[in-house]
Design an enzyme around this catalytic site. Structure first.
Site, PDB file in Angstrom:
ATOM      1  N   SER A  28     -94.539  44.565  64.750  1.00  8.15           N
ATOM      2  CA  SER A  28     -94.110  45.910  64.366  1.00  8.15           C
ATOM      3  C   SER A  28     -95.181  46.928  64.718  1.00  8.15           C
ATOM      4  CB  SER A  28     -93.831  45.971  62.869  1.00  8.15           C
ATOM      5  OG  SER A  28     -92.981  44.926  62.505  1.00  8.15           O
ATOM      6  N   LYS A 474     -45.912   0.996  88.557  1.00  3.97           N
ATOM      7  CA  LYS A 474     -46.493   1.462  87.292  1.00  3.97           C
ATOM      8  C   LYS A 474     -45.504   1.362  86.144  1.00  3.97           C
ATOM      9  CE  LYS A 474     -47.127   5.641  88.626  1.00  3.97           C
ATOM     10  NZ  LYS A 474     -46.528   5.553  89.956  1.00  3.97           N
ATOM     11  N   SER A 542     -50.569  10.707  88.902  1.00  4.12           N
ATOM     12  CA  SER A 542     -51.872  11.367  88.694  1.00  4.12           C
ATOM     13  C   SER A 542     -52.827  11.149  89.860  1.00  4.12           C
ATOM     14  CB  SER A 542     -52.513  10.907  87.380  1.00  4.12           C
ATOM     15  OG  SER A 542     -52.535   9.506  87.263  1.00  4.12           O
TER      16      SER A 542
END
Ligand SMILES: Nc1nc2c(ncn2[C@@H]2O[C@H](COP(=O)(O)OP(=O)(O)O)[C@@H](O)[C@H]2O)c(=O)[nH]1
Lengths: 636, 321
Positions: A28, A474, A542
């Site tokens: 300060s 799959k 995917s």
């Protein structure tokens, strides 16, 4: 009518800095000194301080009181906050983010440092380099502040001794070698007496360097700005009338000129910049930090949160990234909370998917952590529900920084700096087992925790992900697997591409983006069933590694079992159960995987089955065995 | 620049060749302007019903100028809201109306007098009675009535200790109150405007500007200002060290005498508490030279701030501008 330039006119530049010091190091006083000696203090302010000094029974004016609107708060022991101070010299305007030392220090300093280009670290000459001084340097370097000035204060109390100063500088230099600091400067000062703050000190003839103010006036500003990579987060769309459509925003980095070819994210649409405009006229070039309006040659759909970039210079686009996070809130990090992530002008939901480690800011050691509390700093992996466009913070602060907001309280709880994309291959490498295990932390927030459900069900939850070309088998394997598990009394669910595309994903096509979104939604659904304790069998083409990796990231390590259902494309085409290949070959189905769209084989799947010469039952046997080995199913 | 007559041209943002630092605009005024524009656009994007609190002073006028730039070539996408204490300098009202006309922006006025008539606010009594505090009631009522979710204010952090801690986006609870102990950290330029229904934000695009920055900017942009800001003759009297204008709103106390002086105002607000300074500065350049040399803060001329050391912080907590 040009203003008198001697009164700090138009031509000044701007330096934002932050100050750091432990309580009573003299911060300060130093700021008060800078304000006072640069005549930035008005008489009425000075009078008030004189009055207050007198009231406190102090001799002379206590410069610290000038800035210490906060001292009262400190005395009352309440939260201390960042305050901003302003002063100017004929050369430069300065903005100081004054962050008082306190328990909440880390939070305050991170906040103050986020916009600063220079940090002043105060050290009390009598006390030398303390843990706190190191912490300040660490945070400054973490936030990428290019200039650090270590001011060794209270030199008057050590008889302006050169050796003391040099010792402190050496100690700090040794520590700072571990940090990424571009420019580290040491200045011996007395904030109280004014030595080397604004005026060169006659009492330290051995010091030949700049005074603090001179240094502040001469460091290069804008050094941390990225001038190469053009990034323009669209902030607001201006449509005053039919014939004008402009994209308002502030250039985050790089430069842009009319005529340049650009790409718009996330749509990836291409166009050319028609004009770079401002209310004061068109510009030949806009640079980082300019608030401008861009118009494009083609009428394309662009909205807030999109990003305009150069065609040959794209940022990372993704939903997973690795980041350093600073926790700023009393409520600790919760991995089940869908935080609101604000990044450039884009807002999305985000989960902290994994805590890699916490950094002890005092020792800089990495340690395992299950959560972050107020003032914690550490490395995490984050998953977002929509892609963001980012660069590593190190390279580009504007596109590498983000905040997290608690959706319940709307409070900003964390500041983050992106390190980069998460590479799946990096997983497990280099980290201790203990840190890896932190991924298995129970998700708080679910009413009945998954662990309890798993106990009741007698097996663990998992996501079994079957990926492969259309016609590879799959679905057959998936159905057989689910039947088998169900017969054994397991909780199961089968998610199949066709089923989901009829309902939840009916709005999606097969373009790159829609495929990504398809898999993202599937991942979220799988995660719900997973949390409910099921073994979720998913059968999706995917084709992209990144998409699969993203789903993998949604569940804890070890619970995602990727099964590559391999089959040569010719065999698949021959089987062609739904006649799709034939249609694709005729060009009736665009973007058909294996024909007109790529399939990226898994690099390290948990299991590969070859359906060309392995029948479904045998494949299922191997999958079940794998689940048993992994401890997901109890031993038979 | 004349003493702030609004003319068709004078309010236009006129870039004078050679004075801008294009193309690499890096002067501090360019940066402050760009930052303020960024903040304004952010508000327009994040909120549904913003307003710009317009007091008639130079900071408000600067904000209107910036808003016009931010949304150019469109119009300013939010109205101005003036909380009228009834204690106006006529020059300020004339200027306001001309500006609104010229810019083509909607102006909403809410009157402190209405709040008093409705019994929502009680007029202060005594010689130093001011309506500054009463404005809070009218303002908060207006915010509720208009369902304002973000209100731009011209506050600057250099003005006052309490403002030094203020954020760009400053959250207010359902009662319009500011909680300085519980502010959201504000990092980089990511502004979090999320809130619950009924709450609102005060937004301060000029946070990082100083008084001198504002003056320099006004000069650079060739903006017009109310004539009150320039030296003129006026009947004034001295009270508590502050020069106040003689008006119908402030009865003289025994012993106070009216004198004719050359003065100007550093801020323009409620006529009952806006202090004047003796000045010969009649052009912007002269004003700037005077401000640069000034040894008293601009708020030092406001008698309402001198009431108590913590005056500002108290009023802010209650929902002041
Ligand atoms: N002798 C001496 N005392 C100083 C100096 N700088 C600050 N102080 C004193 O150290 C104490 C703490 O200073 P202050 O500025 O309040 O520290 P802060 O807590 O870092 O803001 C006060 O008593 C100051 O007068 C200095 O350079 N020399």
């Amino acid at each position: 009518m040009a203003a008198d330039r001697t009164t700090h006119g138009y031509g000044m530049d701007l330096l934002r800095l932050t100050t750091a010091g432990s309580v009573d190091d003299g911060k300060s006083t130093l700021i008060g000194r800078l304000l006072y000696d640069t005549k930035s203090i008005f008489e009425d302010q000075l009078e008030a301080v004189e009055l207050a000094s007198k009231r406190r029974g102090e001799a002379g004016v206590n410069l610290a009181l000038l800035t210490d609107g906060l001292r009262a708060e400190r005395e009352q022991n309440i939260t201390i906050d960042v305050a901003y101070r302003y002063f100017a010299t004929p050369k430069r305007k300065f903005i100081i983010a004054d962050t008082p030392g306190h328990i909440q220090y880390t939070r305050n300093m991170v906040t103050g440092a986020s916009t600063a280009e220079l940090a002043i670290v105060l050290i009390d000459a009598r006390r030398g380099v303390l843990t706190q001084s190191k912490r300040h340097g660490f945070i400054a370097s973490l936030l990428g502040i290019p200039h650090i000035v270590v001011t060794v204060n209270k030199m008057d109390l050590v008889d302006y001794d050169q050796a003391t100063f040099e010792q402190i500088a050496d100690d700090y230099r040794e520590f700072a070698a571990k940090l990424e600091v571009e420019d580290l400067t040491f200045i011996p000062i007395s904030a109280l007496q004014g030595d080397n703050v604004v005026e060169q000190s006659a009492r330290m003839p051995w010091y030949r360097g700049s005074t603090l103010l001179h240094h502040l006036e001469s460091v290069k500003v804008g050094a941390s700005r990225n001038v190469i990579d053009f990034r323009f987060p669209v902030q607001y769309v201006l449509r005053p009338h039919q014939d004008f459509r402009g994209f308002a925003g502030r250039v985050a980095s790089g430069t842009i000129r009319p005529g340049e070819e650009v790409t718009v994210l996330p749509s990836m649409q291409q166009t050319r910049i028609r004009a770079v405009q401002t209310a004061d006229g068109a510009l030949d070039e806009a640079v980082a930090q300019d608030s401008i309006v861009l118009t494009t040659e083609d009428e394309i759909d662009i909205s807030r949160g999109d990003m305009i970039v150069r065609r040959m210079n794209l940022p990372s686009v993704g939903t997973r990234f690795d980041a350093v996070l600073c926790w700023l809130n009393e409520a600790p990090l919760n991995r089940a909370t869908p935080y609101v992530l604000m990044h450039t002008t884009r807002t999305t939901r985000a989960y902290i998917e994994r805590i890699v480690y916490r950094i002890d800011v005092d020792t800089m050691h990495r340690e395992a952590a299950e959560s972050f509390a107020l003032n914690d700093i550490g490395r995490v992996e984050i998953v977002t529900t929509a892609p963001i466009f980012f660069d590593p913070y190190r390279v580009n602060q504007a596109t590498g920084s983000f905040i997290l907001v608690d959706p319940a309280t709307n409070v900003t709880v964390a500041a983050g700096m992106i390190r980069g994309e998460v590479k799946t291959a990096e997983r497990g490498g280099g980290l201790s087992a203990e840190l890896e295990r932190s991924r298995d932390i129970v998700w708080e927030g679910w009413n009945v925790p998954r662990e309890e459900r798993e106990k009741a069900h007698g097996h663990s939850a998992a996501v079994v992900w079957l990926t492969g070309l259309s016609g590879s088998g799959k679905s057959t394997i998936g159905r057989t697997l689910e039947r088998r598990l169900f017969r054994q009394g397991r909780r199961t669910m089968l998610l199949d591409g066709d089923t989901l595309r009829h309902g939840l994903n009916a709005d999606l096509g097969f373009g790159l983006q829609d495929r990504q979104e398809n898999i993202r939604r599937v991942g979220e659904v799988a995660r719900l069933f997973f949390e409910q304790g099921s073994i979720v069998v998913c059968t999706f083409v995917s084709p992209l590694r990144a998409d699969r990796a993203r789903v993998r990231g949604l569940v804890p390590e070890g619970r995602f079992v990727e099964v590559y259902v391999a089959c040569p494309i010719d065999v698949c085409k021959e089987r062609d159960p739904k006649g799709l290949y034939a249609r694709a070959e005729r060009g009736e189905i665009p973007d058909f995987t294996g024909v007109s769209s790529p399939y990226e084989e898994p690099e390290s799947p948990e299991l590969v089955v070859h359906t060309e010469h392995e029948d479904p039952e045998a494949a299922v046997d191997r999958i079940v065995a794998r689940l048993t080995d992994a401890g997901i199913l109890p031993p038979e | 620049m004349q003493n702030g007559e609004v003319t068709a041209e004078s309010g236009e943002p006129t870039a004078r060749p050679g004075e801008r630092t294009h193309p690499h605009r890096s002067s501090h005024l360019d940066q402050l302007e760009s930052e303020a524009i960024y903040v304004m656009r952010e508000v327009a994007a994040q909120f549904e019903r913003p307003v710009l609190l317009f007091s008639g002073g130079k900071d408000s006028i600067t904000m209107v100028h910036l808003a016009r730039k931010a949304f150019w070539p469109g119009r300013i996408p939010f109205p101005l809201l003036h909380i009228d204490t009834g204690h106006n300098f006529p020059e300020a009202l004339e200027f306001r109306d001309a500006l609104v006309q010229q810019v083509g922006v909607e102006l909403i006025v809410r009157y402190v007098q209405d709040s008093i008539d409705q019994g929502r606010a009680v007029e202060e009594t005594g010689p130093n009675a001011s309506r500054n505090v009463l404005q809070i009631v009218t303002l908060l009522d207006a915010i509720r009535e208009l369902r304002v979710d973000a209100a731009f204010g011209g506050g600057r952090r250099d003005e006052e200790k309490a403002r030094a801690k203020e954020r760009f986006f400053s959250h207010r609870d359902v009662h319009g109150q500011w909680d300085p102990r519980n502010q959201r950290p504000e990092l980089w330029n990511l502004f979090n405007g999320r809130k619950n229904p009924g709450e609102h934000f005060r937004v301060f695009p000029l946070s990082n500007w100083t008084e001198l920055d504002v003056w320099h900017y006004i000069a650079r942009e060739g903006m017009a200002l109310p004539s009150l800001y320039f030296s003129h003759e006026r009947n004034v009297f001295r009270r508590g060290g502050v020069l106040l204008a003689q008006t119908d709103f402030v009865p003289l106390l025994p012993g106070e005498t009216v004198e004719r002086r050359r003065i100007r105002f550093r801020t323009v607000g409620d006529a009952t508490c806006t202090g004047a300074v003796e000045s010969e500065a009649s052009t912007l350049d002269e004003v700037i030279r005077e401000v640069a040399a000034a040894r008293v803060t601009e708020r030092g001329g406001r008698s309402d701030d001198q009431r108590s050391e913590a005056a500002m912080e108290d009023r802010k907590k209650q929902g002041y501008f």
